[in-house]
Enzyme design. Structure first.
Site, PDB file in Angstrom:
ATOM      1  CB  CYS A   8      -0.997  -0.023   1.162  1.00 35.34           C
ATOM      2  SG  CYS A   8      -0.302   0.223   2.809  1.00 35.34           S
ATOM      3  NE  ARG A  14      -4.752   1.501   1.720  1.00 39.16           N
ATOM      4  CZ  ARG A  14      -4.605   2.307   0.694  1.00 39.16           C
ATOM      5  NH1 ARG A  14      -5.445   2.233  -0.318  1.00 39.16           N
ATOM      6  NH2 ARG A  14      -3.632   3.198   0.660  1.00 39.16           N
ATOM      7  CG  ASP A 133      -4.900   5.529   2.842  1.00 35.81           C
ATOM      8  OD1 ASP A 133      -5.057   4.966   3.955  1.00 35.81           O
ATOM      9  OD2 ASP A 133      -3.867   6.142   2.529  1.00 35.81           O
TER      10      ASP A 133
END
Length: 168
Positions: A8, A14, A133
């Site tokens: 990420c 994540r 996000d």
């Protein structure tokens, strides 16, 4: 050894969540001895920092233990990992395009969107398979990220099982 890396932006939300989810699922599938999972960010902005406390809270809520979560530290993706990893899983389209642009041509086929393994997203173009996000929002974004990651996990496990059965 089959090696997977989840990627990420800064490796604090994540990608560590995906790393922990995949590691547990592969262990539960009896594949832990032949597979490793780690994670990184496309940037080094957060390198050396622990995962976001909201990520840790989401993982704890879903049965992940504190010692492993507490020892996690973010890091940036290293160019040699294109060669060293069998599967590179991007968490959003920006990560996917960044990784594709930086990868040697021979390694671009290893790069996939994580949600390409989710039956609900598998037919969508990569641009529509991203996980937003959660860092910018509240805890609901972390809940949503966890749910989207978990929807893709069984497909990744099946893919790895097939890859291991096919041999090198």
């Amino acid at each position: 050894m089959y090696r997977i890396i989840t990627v990420c932006t800064g490796n604090i939300c994540r990608s560590p969540m995906a790393q922990f989810c995949l590691t547990r699922a592969l262990r539960d599938a009896g594949l832990e001895e032949g597979v490793t999972v780690d994670s990184a960010g496309v940037s080094g902005w957060e390198a050396g920092r622990p995962m976001d406390p909201r990520t840790a809270a989401e993982l704890q809520k879903n049965g992940f233990g504190e010692p492993a979560l507490d020892s996690f530290r973010a890091r940036a993706f290293e160019p040699e990992w294109y060669r060293d990893r069998n599967l590179i899983l991007a968490l959003d389209y920006g990560h996917f395009t960044h990784l594709q642009a930086e990868a040697p041509a021979r390694d671009r086929g290893k790069i996939r969107m994580l949600r390409s393994f989710d039956p609900a997203a598998a037919g969508l173009p990569p641009r529509q398979q991203g996980i937003e996000d959660p860092w910018y929002g509240d805890m609901s974004g972390f809940d949503s990220s966890y749910a989207l990651i978990m929807a893709a996990v069984p497909g990744v496990v099946d893919f790895v099982r097939s890859a291991l059965a096919d041999g090198p």
